[in-house]
Design a protein around this motif. Structure first.
Motif, PDB file in Angstrom:
ATOM      1  N   MET A   1       0.850  -1.194   0.000  1.00 39.11           N
ATOM      2  CA  MET A   1       0.000   0.000   0.000  1.00 39.11           C
ATOM      3  C   MET A   1       0.884   1.242   0.000  1.00 39.11           C
ATOM      4  N   THR A   2       0.651   2.147  -0.922  1.00 40.72           N
ATOM      5  CA  THR A   2       1.453   3.355  -1.050  1.00 40.72           C
ATOM      6  C   THR A   2       1.103   4.343   0.055  1.00 40.72           C
ATOM      7  N   SER A   3       2.125   4.848   0.749  1.00 38.98           N
ATOM      8  CA  SER A   3       1.904   5.807   1.836  1.00 38.98           C
ATOM      9  C   SER A   3       2.048   7.230   1.328  1.00 38.98           C
ATOM     10  N   VAL A   4       1.092   8.073   1.683  1.00 36.84           N
ATOM     11  CA  VAL A   4       1.056   9.455   1.226  1.00 36.84           C
ATOM     12  C   VAL A   4       0.869  10.375   2.424  1.00 36.84           C
ATOM     13  N   LEU A   5       1.642  11.452   2.457  1.00 42.50           N
ATOM     14  CA  LEU A   5       1.465  12.491   3.469  1.00 42.50           C
ATOM     15  C   LEU A   5       0.858  13.709   2.810  1.00 42.50           C
ATOM     16  N   VAL A   6      -0.240  14.218   3.361  1.00 46.59           N
ATOM     17  CA  VAL A   6      -0.896  15.423   2.863  1.00 46.59           C
ATOM     18  C   VAL A   6      -0.618  16.561   3.836  1.00 46.59           C
TER      19      VAL A   6
END
Length: 237
Positions: A1-6
């Protein structure tokens, strides 16, 4: 699962992006300030950062440089500032891409996949994309139409994939130049036109009699399911 920080200070936008990306299978963390975002990058090492420029505690342009000094994580700017000087400053500071608000979640997801591909990172490509009888397998880099394999050159496949990732939406030539040719703020529309012509030929259609690739004059092109388009047209009649 790709981790993304917003990293976004607007509560509504932050929540909407988080919800939209989570629904598409991303692991999403959020930060309302620049320094909280920087701390998360250092501690958690996300695979992509979505970064607003108008943050309350530090300039987004400064934060790009700070993140870049600590990490090679891809940075996609998300901002309402659409002037060329700001775009150039952000890219020169170390941003990998630049998306102007308002934007759709599918567009942002496509940009994430694009920066991860360019960086050689896994972006967890999903199951093959199906648009009518067209099937595009990102992992295998193959495409078929009605069960027959399509013999696509590398850029033709990349162009088809970029459109398939946003099937039904109008994608501008500028966006295609950015994602497929990595020419974010320059380059010739003619490049896109020529490749679209080649792609149409392999899909068995023409600009005058399109089926899958529908041009929107002065805007861009969209990939559609011909059957769904026909059904919609008959329903409107």
């Amino acid at each position: 699962m790709t981790s993304v920080l917003v990293v976004e200070d607007d509560d509504a936008i932050r929540a909407a992006v988080r919800r939209g990306l989570s629904d598409r299978g991303y692991a999403v963390a959020v930060a309302a300030t620049g320094m909280a975002g920087l701390e998360h990058v250092i501690a958690e090492q996300p695979q992509t950062v979505l970064l607003d420029l108008g943050l309350p505690d530090v300039s987004g342009l400064t934060l790009i440089s700070m993140i870049r000094a600590a990490s090679a994580v891809p940075i996609i700017v998300i901002t309402a500032q659409d002037d060329d000087p700001t775009m150039v400053k952000a890219l020169d500071a170390g941003a990998d891409d630049y998306v102007v608000k308002p934007f759709g979640t599918d567009q942002v997801a496509a940009r994430i996949r694009a920066v991860l591909r360019r960086g050689g990172r896994s972006s967890d490509p999903s199951e093959p994309i199906r648009v009518g009888e067209l099937v595009i397998d990102e992992r295998a880099r193959t495409a078929s139409l009605a069960g027959d394999p399509l013999d696509l050159a590398r850029k033709e496949f990349d162009l088809l994939l970029a459109l398939a990732n946003r099937a039904g939406e109008v994608v501008t030539k500028r966006e295609l130049l950015s994602e497929v040719w990595q020419q974010a703020y320059g380059g010739a529309d003619r490049t896109v036109d020529v490749h679209l012509s080649w792609l149409r030929r392999k899909l068995g259609e023409t600009a005058a009699q399109p089926r899958y690739l529908i041009s929107v004059r002065g805007v861009g092109v969209r990939l559609v399911d011909p059957g769904a388009e026909q059904a919609g047209a008959e329903g409107d009649a």
